[in-house]
Enzyme design. Structure first.
Site, mmCIF file in Angstrom:
data_model
loop_
_atom_site.group_PDB
_atom_site.id
_atom_site.type_symbol
_atom_site.label_atom_id
_atom_site.label_comp_id
_atom_site.label_asym_id
_atom_site.label_seq_id
_atom_site.Cartn_x
_atom_site.Cartn_y
_atom_site.Cartn_z
ATOM 1 N N ALA A 1 -16.502 -10.691 1.490
ATOM 2 C CA ALA A 1 -15.160 -10.925 2.024
ATOM 3 C C ALA A 1 -14.117 -9.871 2.405
ATOM 4 C CB ALA A 1 -14.492 -12.265 1.548
ATOM 5 N N TYR B 1 -7.212 0.195 3.999
ATOM 6 C CA TYR B 1 -8.819 -0.355 4.067
ATOM 7 C C TYR B 1 -9.641 0.777 3.074
ATOM 8 C CZ TYR B 1 -13.422 -2.175 5.877
ATOM 9 O OH TYR B 1 -14.852 -2.654 6.166
#
Length: 240
Positions: free
Chosen positions: A83, A147
Site C-alpha cells: 500500500a 515519496y
C-alpha cells in the site's frame, strides 16, 4: 499445510497482480484496500480473494484488521506491504500535510502492517516480509521528496528486520519496481510516458505480473537464504 498471505493495497495495480499470483501458487490470500469499494468488490468477484478495508496509516485499525484476517483466513505467514500513495510537489511548494500523509502511509504504514503480526511469525518460526519500495527510493525523484524518503526508509526497515528475524526463520526483503504499466502510469500524457520509456534501456514499461513473480520467489522456500536484500526490477534504468 497451506500458508496465508496478506497483500496491502492488493485490490488494484501491482498489488492485485501479487495477490493473484500468490493465490495461483496455492496460498490462502487476503488483500486490503483503503477506499475504493467498487474496485475491491469487483476484484473479489473476479478472483475469490477476500478483501478487507482499513487505513494502514492507523495502527489500531491495522491491528484490528490483521486480527480479523487471521481469524477468518489463517495466521499470516507472508505479508506484502504494498500500500502506498503519492502527494507530489516540488519541495519549495510541498505542504506539511503532503509530507505527513505520505510518511504516514508509505513508511509508518509498513510498521503498522508488520508489527502486529511479527510476534506470531517469531512463535511459529517462519515468516516472509516483503516490502514494495521503488526505484525513486534508490535514486530520488524531482517533486517526490516525501515519496522518495519513505521508499528509502522502507529499505532500512527490511535490512533491520532481516537481522532481527533471521534466527526465527523470518526473512525480510524489498522489491524496487521501476515504471510499471499500472492505471496511474498509463493515465499520464502520452508524451510524458514516452519520455519515461526513453529512459529505460529495456525500451518498455514493466508489467505488474513481473513484480508479482519477484514476490512469489521471495515468499517461497527457495528464497530462505535471501534476507535483507533488494530486487531492482526496473528494466536496467538504475543500478545500485
Amino acid at each position: 499445510m497451506t500458508r496465508t498471505a496478506l497483500v496491502t493495497g492488493g485490490s488494484r495495480g501491482i498489488g492485485a497482480a501479487i495477490a493473484k499470483r500468490l493465490k495461483d501458487d496455492g496460498y490462502n490470500v487476503a488483500a486490503t484496500y483503503a477506499g475504493n469499494d467498487d474496485a475491491a468488490a469487483a476484484f473479489t468477484a473476479e478472483t475469490g480473494i477476500k478483501t478487507y478495508k482499513w487505513n494502514v496509516a492507523d495502527y489500531d485499525e491495522s491491528a484490528a484488521g490483521l486480527a480479523k484476517v487471521e481469524a477468518e483466513v489463517g495466521p499470516i505467514d507472508v505479508v506484502v506491504a504494498n500500500a502506498g500513495i503519492t502527494r507530489d510537489a516540488p519541495f519549495h511548494k510541498m505542504t506539511p500535510q503532503q509530507w505527513h500523509e505520505v510518511i504516514d502511509t508509505n513508511l509508518t504504514g509498513v510498521f503498522n502492517t508488520v508489527h502486529p503480526i511479527w510476534n506470531g511469525m517469531r512463535e511459529r518460526k517462519f515468516g516472509r516480509v516483503i516490502v514494495i519500495s521503488s526505484i525513486n527510493g534508490q535514486k530520488g525523484q524531482f517533486a517526490q521528496v516525501n515519496y522518495a524518503a519513505t521508499k528509502a526508509g522502507d529499505l532500512g526497515i527490511v535490512k533491520s528486520l532481516a537481522q532481527e528475524g533471521a534466527r526465527a526463520g523470518i526473512t525480510a526483503n524489498a522489491i524496487c519496481p521501476g515504471y510499471i504499466a499500472t492505471e496511474m502510469v498509463m493515465a499520464v500524457p502520452e508524451k510524458v510516458r514516452e519520455s519515461i520509456i526513453g529512459q529505460i534501456p529495456a525500451g518498455r514499461l514493466g508489467e505488474p505480473e513481473e513484480i508479482a513473480r519477484c514476490v512469489a520467489f521471495l515468499a517461497s522456500d527457495d528464497a530462505g537464504f535471501i534476507n535483507g536484500s533488494t530486487i531492482s526490477a526496473n528494466g536496467g534504468q538504475f543500478f545500485v
